[in-house]
Design a protein around this motif. Structure first.
Motif, PDB file in Angstrom:
ATOM      1  N   LEU A  72     -15.685 -18.575 -13.528  1.00 14.50           N
ATOM      2  CA  LEU A  72     -16.097 -19.776 -12.804  1.00 14.50           C
ATOM      3  C   LEU A  72     -15.021 -20.856 -12.844  1.00 14.50           C
ATOM      4  CD1 LEU A  72     -18.965 -18.419 -12.770  1.00 14.50           C
ATOM      5  CD2 LEU A  72     -19.841 -20.758 -12.785  1.00 14.50           C
ATOM      6  N   LEU A  73     -14.355 -20.989 -13.987  1.00 12.74           N
ATOM      7  CA  LEU A  73     -13.261 -21.953 -14.067  1.00 12.74           C
ATOM      8  C   LEU A  73     -12.152 -21.601 -13.073  1.00 12.74           C
ATOM      9  CD1 LEU A  73     -13.011 -22.491 -17.924  1.00 12.74           C
ATOM     10  CD2 LEU A  73     -13.440 -24.274 -16.214  1.00 12.74           C
ATOM     11  N   GLU A  74     -11.843 -20.323 -12.978  1.00 14.59           N
ATOM     12  CA  GLU A  74     -10.802 -19.887 -12.043  1.00 14.59           C
ATOM     13  C   GLU A  74     -11.213 -20.171 -10.602  1.00 14.59           C
ATOM     14  OE1 GLU A  74      -8.247 -15.849 -10.888  1.00 14.59           O
ATOM     15  OE2 GLU A  74      -9.650 -15.841 -12.583  1.00 14.59           O
ATOM     16  N   GLN A  75     -12.484 -19.898 -10.283  1.00 13.80           N
ATOM     17  CA  GLN A  75     -12.979 -20.190  -8.937  1.00 13.80           C
ATOM     18  C   GLN A  75     -12.857 -21.677  -8.620  1.00 13.80           C
ATOM     19  OE1 GLN A  75     -16.805 -18.637  -7.462  1.00 13.80           O
ATOM     20  NE2 GLN A  75     -16.915 -17.494  -9.386  1.00 13.80           N
ATOM     21  N   TRP A  76     -13.342 -22.502  -9.566  1.00 18.31           N
ATOM     22  CA  TRP A  76     -13.377 -23.942  -9.316  1.00 18.31           C
ATOM     23  C   TRP A  76     -11.972 -24.522  -9.191  1.00 18.31           C
ATOM     24  CZ3 TRP A  76     -16.741 -27.271  -7.563  1.00 18.31           C
ATOM     25  CH2 TRP A  76     -16.459 -28.632  -7.672  1.00 18.31           C
ATOM     26  N   ARG A  77     -11.069 -24.117 -10.086  1.00 19.84           N
ATOM     27  CA  ARG A  77      -9.699 -24.634 -10.022  1.00 19.84           C
ATOM     28  C   ARG A  77      -9.031 -24.236  -8.703  1.00 19.84           C
ATOM     29  NH1 ARG A  77      -9.348 -23.077 -15.768  1.00 19.84           N
ATOM     30  NH2 ARG A  77      -8.486 -21.097 -15.018  1.00 19.84           N
ATOM     31  N   SER A  78      -9.283 -23.008  -8.254  1.00 15.44           N
ATOM     32  CA  SER A  78      -8.700 -22.553  -6.989  1.00 15.44           C
ATOM     33  C   SER A  78      -9.209 -23.386  -5.823  1.00 15.44           C
ATOM     34  CB  SER A  78      -9.034 -21.070  -6.775  1.00 15.44           C
ATOM     35  OG  SER A  78      -8.584 -20.636  -5.511  1.00 15.44           O
ATOM     36  N   ARG A  79     -10.499 -23.650  -5.799  1.00 18.50           N
ATOM     37  CA  ARG A  79     -11.083 -24.448  -4.718  1.00 18.50           C
ATOM     38  C   ARG A  79     -10.565 -25.881  -4.773  1.00 18.50           C
ATOM     39  NH1 ARG A  79     -17.163 -22.656  -3.420  1.00 18.50           N
ATOM     40  NH2 ARG A  79     -16.936 -20.405  -3.618  1.00 18.50           N
ATOM     41  N   ARG A  80     -10.460 -26.409  -5.970  1.00 17.61           N
ATOM     42  CA  ARG A  80     -10.001 -27.789  -6.141  1.00 17.61           C
ATOM     43  C   ARG A  80      -8.551 -27.947  -5.685  1.00 17.61           C
ATOM     44  NH1 ARG A  80     -10.006 -29.407 -12.186  1.00 17.61           N
ATOM     45  NH2 ARG A  80      -8.007 -28.320 -12.087  1.00 17.61           N
ATOM     46  N   GLU A  81      -7.726 -26.980  -6.014  1.00 16.40           N
ATOM     47  CA  GLU A  81      -6.310 -27.055  -5.643  1.00 16.40           C
ATOM     48  C   GLU A  81      -6.117 -26.965  -4.134  1.00 16.40           C
ATOM     49  OE1 GLU A  81      -4.605 -23.933  -7.889  1.00 16.40           O
ATOM     50  OE2 GLU A  81      -4.871 -24.949  -9.825  1.00 16.40           O
ATOM     51  N   LYS A  82      -7.011 -26.261  -3.446  1.00 14.36           N
ATOM     52  CA  LYS A  82      -6.902 -26.119  -1.994  1.00 14.36           C
ATOM     53  C   LYS A  82      -7.483 -27.340  -1.259  1.00 14.36           C
ATOM     54  CE  LYS A  82      -7.217 -21.068  -2.139  1.00 14.36           C
ATOM     55  NZ  LYS A  82      -8.078 -19.883  -1.829  1.00 14.36           N
ATOM     56  N   ALA A  83      -8.297 -28.115  -1.942  1.00  9.87           N
ATOM     57  CA  ALA A  83      -8.964 -29.255  -1.300  1.00  9.87           C
ATOM     58  C   ALA A  83      -7.967 -30.383  -1.040  1.00  9.87           C
ATOM     59  CB  ALA A  83     -10.106 -29.752  -2.174  1.00  9.87           C
ATOM     60  N   GLN A  84      -8.190 -31.091   0.029  1.00  5.92           N
ATOM     61  CA  GLN A  84      -7.338 -32.212   0.395  1.00  5.92           C
ATOM     62  C   GLN A  84      -7.815 -33.476  -0.336  1.00  5.92           C
ATOM     63  OE1 GLN A  84      -4.623 -32.115   2.393  1.00  5.92           O
ATOM     64  NE2 GLN A  84      -4.236 -34.275   1.984  1.00  5.92           N
ATOM     65  N   PRO A  85      -6.958 -34.104  -1.159  1.00  8.18           N
ATOM     66  CA  PRO A  85      -7.351 -35.369  -1.784  1.00  8.18           C
ATOM     67  C   PRO A  85      -7.723 -36.391  -0.723  1.00  8.18           C
ATOM     68  CG  PRO A  85      -5.357 -34.520  -2.799  1.00  8.18           C
ATOM     69  CD  PRO A  85      -5.606 -33.670  -1.582  1.00  8.18           C
ATOM     70  N   ILE A  86      -8.738 -37.194  -1.036  1.00 11.46           N
ATOM     71  CA  ILE A  86      -9.248 -38.110  -0.016  1.00 11.46           C
ATOM     72  C   ILE A  86      -8.969 -39.571  -0.337  1.00 11.46           C
ATOM     73  CG2 ILE A  86     -11.578 -38.412  -0.982  1.00 11.46           C
ATOM     74  CD1 ILE A  86     -12.612 -38.017   1.933  1.00 11.46           C
ATOM     75  N   ALA A  87      -8.852 -39.894  -1.638  1.00 15.46           N
ATOM     76  CA  ALA A  87      -8.619 -41.288  -2.034  1.00 15.46           C
ATOM     77  C   ALA A  87      -8.344 -41.347  -3.529  1.00 15.46           C
ATOM     78  CB  ALA A  87      -9.832 -42.161  -1.688  1.00 15.46           C
ATOM     79  N   GLU A  88      -7.964 -42.532  -4.004  1.00 11.43           N
ATOM     80  CA  GLU A  88      -7.849 -42.744  -5.441  1.00 11.43           C
ATOM     81  C   GLU A  88      -9.219 -42.554  -6.081  1.00 11.43           C
ATOM     82  OE1 GLU A  88      -6.309 -46.610  -6.184  1.00 11.43           O
ATOM     83  OE2 GLU A  88      -4.222 -46.027  -5.786  1.00 11.43           O
TER      84      GLU A  88
END
Length: 310
Positions: free
Chosen positions: A34-50
């Motif tokens: 689950l950690l691997e899944q979440w980190r992968s999704r997070r890294e692909k996500a576009q940051p939106i703001a501070e």
């Protein structure tokens, strides 16, 4: 002495959350998977703001005000990102430590959930002890940490990795933490209590924002200027000494279905707003409901009611 303010993340986000960054969408597996899944999704996500702009809700706002009043660096303990600075660019996400929530990070873990293992694995850096790293890197700073009873178990080992000389600069505030802390951390908990919500308090609120309000009071009142933990604790006790305890309201207990019927029946009255709904439930209907539980029930009702608002 400079000050660093640390608070926990909030469920309320000011930007829409993409489906892939909702913890409920993770495939079941062991903690590592689950950690691997979440980190992968997070890294692909576009940051939106501070981060400071992504989180909402009173609890986060009070901690932010404390940091501004103390001219302090501001950090967030995030169940989705690990430790982040308020100035870090992050995506909007939904991951929580509240078991009643659909986005509880441990819901899909097949082999038992460990708060501490999740914390050490969720970091966006390589270090499993970012709080300890922060304290060690700022030897002249007082570290003020506002925690809930759900978040202390997650960062307990991180803080305990510090030697005594560094841990002595840490102050912790929150409700019900003493029973979850070992002797080392228990000695750092400032003695804020229910009087913070009593009739004489200038900063009353709910249990969910208690820690952040205590942080703000500690900074606004100038108590952080003192030195040792004993001096800080005595200053808090002196500040609260003339304050009265809050009036205790005995509220009714209801089942999930009963609470959901009350929410649905009064949907227009509360204007589809979760915060107003919780206040209505407690203050008008006199029904007891913990905030995390209410949030989950509100979302279920919102699926069949129009125009959900946070």
């Amino acid at each position: 002495m400079s000050v660093i303010v640390v608070t926990t993340c909030s469920d309320t986000k000011r930007f829409p959350v993409a489906p892939e960054l909702r913890a409920r969408e993770l495939r079941a597996g062991n903690l590592g998977e689950l950690l691997e899944q979440w980190r992968s999704r997070r890294e692909k996500a576009q940051p939106i703001a501070e981060a400071r702009r992504v989180y909402g809700g009173r609890s986060f706002q009070e901690a932010d005000k404390a940091s501004q009043a103390g001219h302090a660096d501001f950090y967030i303990i995030s169940a989705g990102y690990g430790l982040v600075s308020a100035s870090d660019q992050i995506a909007s996400y939904s991951a929580t430590l509240v078991p009643a929530s659909e986005d509880f990070v441990g819901r899909s873990i097949s082999s038992g959930f460990s708060h501490e293992d999740w914390w050490s694995g969720i970091q966006s850096t390589e270090s499993p002890t970012p709080l300890a790293d922060l304290v060690r890197a700022t030897p002249a700073a007082l570290i003020l940490i506002g925690l809930s009873s759900r978040y202390l178990p997650m960062v307990r080992s991180d803080l305990n990795s510090l030697p005594e000389r560094d841990l002595a600069r840490v102050r912790i505030v929150g409700l019900g933490l003493a029973k979850l802390a070992d002797d080392r951390l228990r000695s750092l908990i400032l003695p804020y209590d229910g009087r913070l919500d009593g009739p004489d308090s200038p900063i009353r609120g709910t249990r969910s924002d208690f820690a952040s309000r205590a942080l703000r009071h500690f900074v606004d009142s100038g108590l952080a200027k003192r030195g040792s933990i004993r001096e800080h604790s005595n200053a808090v006790l002196a500040a609260l000494s003339s304050w009265r305890d809050p009036v205790v309201h005995v509220r009714q207990t209801k089942t999930d279905d009963e609470i959901m019927r009350v929410i649905e029946k009064n949907w227009n009255r509360i204007e589809g707003k979760s915060g107003r709904g919780l206040r209505y439930l407690r203050d008008v209907e006199n029904i007891a409901c913990e905030q995390g539980r209410f949030a989950g029930l509100f979302r279920r009702v919102a699926r069949v009611c129009p125009n959900e608002k946070s």
